[in-house]
Design a protein around this motif. Structure first.
Motif, PDB file in Angstrom:
ATOM      1  N   ASP A  45       0.830  -1.218   0.000  1.00 42.57           N
ATOM      2  CA  ASP A  45       0.000   0.000   0.000  1.00 42.57           C
ATOM      3  C   ASP A  45       0.856   1.257   0.000  1.00 42.57           C
ATOM      4  O   ASP A  45       0.543   2.241  -0.688  1.00 42.57           O
ATOM      5  N   TYR A  50      -8.416  14.815   0.655  1.00 42.76           N
ATOM      6  CA  TYR A  50      -7.648  13.812  -0.083  1.00 42.76           C
ATOM      7  C   TYR A  50      -6.653  14.455  -1.047  1.00 42.76           C
ATOM      8  O   TYR A  50      -6.288  13.873  -2.066  1.00 42.76           O
ATOM      9  N   GLU A  81      -6.180  10.626  -8.939  1.00 37.71           N
ATOM     10  CA  GLU A  81      -6.251   9.195  -8.651  1.00 37.71           C
ATOM     11  C   GLU A  81      -5.376   8.416  -9.620  1.00 37.71           C
ATOM     12  O   GLU A  81      -5.251   8.781 -10.798  1.00 37.71           O
ATOM     13  N   VAL A 133       0.572   4.394  -2.686  1.00 33.07           N
ATOM     14  CA  VAL A 133       0.347   5.789  -2.296  1.00 33.07           C
ATOM     15  C   VAL A 133       1.479   6.665  -2.828  1.00 33.07           C
ATOM     16  O   VAL A 133       1.240   7.753  -3.388  1.00 33.07           O
ATOM     17  N   ARG A 175      -7.770  -1.227  -7.583  1.00 31.67           N
ATOM     18  CA  ARG A 175      -7.632  -0.429  -6.368  1.00 31.67           C
ATOM     19  C   ARG A 175      -7.226   0.988  -6.760  1.00 31.67           C
ATOM     20  O   ARG A 175      -6.471   1.190  -7.716  1.00 31.67           O
ATOM     21  N   TYR A 176      -7.732   1.962  -6.005  1.00 35.48           N
ATOM     22  CA  TYR A 176      -7.609   3.371  -6.378  1.00 35.48           C
ATOM     23  C   TYR A 176      -6.884   4.146  -5.274  1.00 35.48           C
ATOM     24  O   TYR A 176      -7.254   4.051  -4.103  1.00 35.48           O
ATOM     25  N   PHE A 177      -5.897   4.939  -5.692  1.00 35.94           N
ATOM     26  CA  PHE A 177      -5.109   5.695  -4.724  1.00 35.94           C
ATOM     27  C   PHE A 177      -5.015   7.161  -5.133  1.00 35.94           C
ATOM     28  O   PHE A 177      -4.710   7.493  -6.279  1.00 35.94           O
ATOM     29  N   GLU A 219      -5.775   5.458  -0.029  1.00 37.62           N
ATOM     30  CA  GLU A 219      -6.622   4.635  -0.882  1.00 37.62           C
ATOM     31  C   GLU A 219      -8.076   5.052  -0.708  1.00 37.62           C
ATOM     32  O   GLU A 219      -8.517   5.394   0.389  1.00 37.62           O
TER      33      GLU A 219
END
Length: 294
Positions: free
Chosen positions: A33, A220, A47, A37, A62-64, A69
């Protein structure tokens, strides 16, 4: 690992909302992870999607953001499946499954156009207290009393079709353009309400357009977003709850104008007394591809 950059929700380069896409080699697991990131922060897009192919019809994405995330990202999903199509991983005019933290979603590819199911829509809460409304609009750089005097009757609501946002109505396109948030205060407010951010909109539109919108998510590290699929999916449901979207409607949202990245996000709603399903769709344009060494 293959790497792509695509502009989503547009037919032209440098329009819409750009996203990074990383496609893992078959059989590989996701990087740590922390690495994902850092990759998102290095690429500096709002993103970046990491794609693991499960089989020829199913993918796990998966989206960061550069900070964390998130469960789902609409524009990065549109960009991802356009990249998969461009790279020969999938075929046109077929349906695929996208496994996400927000649930398993159907993705329809139709003549190069990507349509994605949203997670089941949920109205989480509503902001109705006068003092709290005034606080919200002040943080966004507007005066709530003035908005009421201009005819705003709908209340802000927290809606999710995968990610929760505050849907915030404003009276006109001029008022929408005038929004200038206090970003530190908006981050704190988003944290307090446990939402990604604020999706401001107006129904003061030309014929054929449902809403003009702007999206802000500084919590974010996204001060403003040029195109947000999940938020406009949520706005579709908000419109249905508040009467300006009807069952079976095809909606058209215009976003990103203030950022000089005009985007067109389309949605469709099917609703009855028992369930509601929403699709969000758009085109995407490939900007770059290559290898990324993680």
């Amino acid at each position: 690992m293959k790497f792509y950059i695509a502009d989503a929700f547009t037919d032209t380069l440098f329009g819409g909302n750009p996203a990074g896409i990383v496609i893992l080699p078959d059989g590989d697991n996701f990087p740590a992870d922390e690495i994902m990131v850092k990759t998102a922060a290095e690429l500096r897009y709002s993103e970046t999607a990491f794609i693991k192919r499960i089989n020829e019809n199913e993918f796990n994405i998966r989206y960061f953001t550069p900070a964390a995330e998130v469960d789902l990202c609409g524009h990065a999903t549109i960009a991802s499946f356009k990249a998969l199509l461009s790279g020969g991983y999938i075929q046109d005019n077929k349906t695929y499954i996208n496994h996400t933290l927000a649930g398993d979603l159907n993705i329809d590819i139709k003549n190069g156009f990507v349509l994605m199911d949203m997670a089941s829509p949920v109205k989480i809460n509503e902001i109705s207290e006068e003092s709290v409304l005034s606080e919200l609009y002040k943080i966004m750089g507007l005066n709530y009393q003035e908005q009421k005097e201009k005819g705003i009757t709908m209340l802000p609501q927290m809606i999710s079709t995968g990610l929760p946002d505050i849907m915030m109505p404003v009276a006109s396109q001029k008022d929408l353009d005038a929004i200038s948030p206090n970003f530190p205060a908006l981050s704190k407010l988003s944290e307090k309400y446990e939402v990604v951010g604020v999706h401001a909109f107006t129904t003061d539109c030309e014929k054929g357009t449902t809403c003009h919108v702007r999206n802000f998510a500084p919590l974010y590290d996204i001060d403003e977003e040029a195109a947000t699929g999940t938020s406009n999916g949520a706005l579709t449901y908000y419109g249905y709850l508040n009467g300006f979207v009807k069952n079976g409607d095809n909606c058209r949202f215009i976003q990103g104008e203030k950022m000089q990245r005009p985007s067109i996000i389309l949605s469709h709603i099917e609703a009855d007394s028992e369930k509601c399903s929403i699709q969000v769709g758009g085109n995407a344009v490939m900007l770059a591809e290559g290898d990324i060494k993680l």
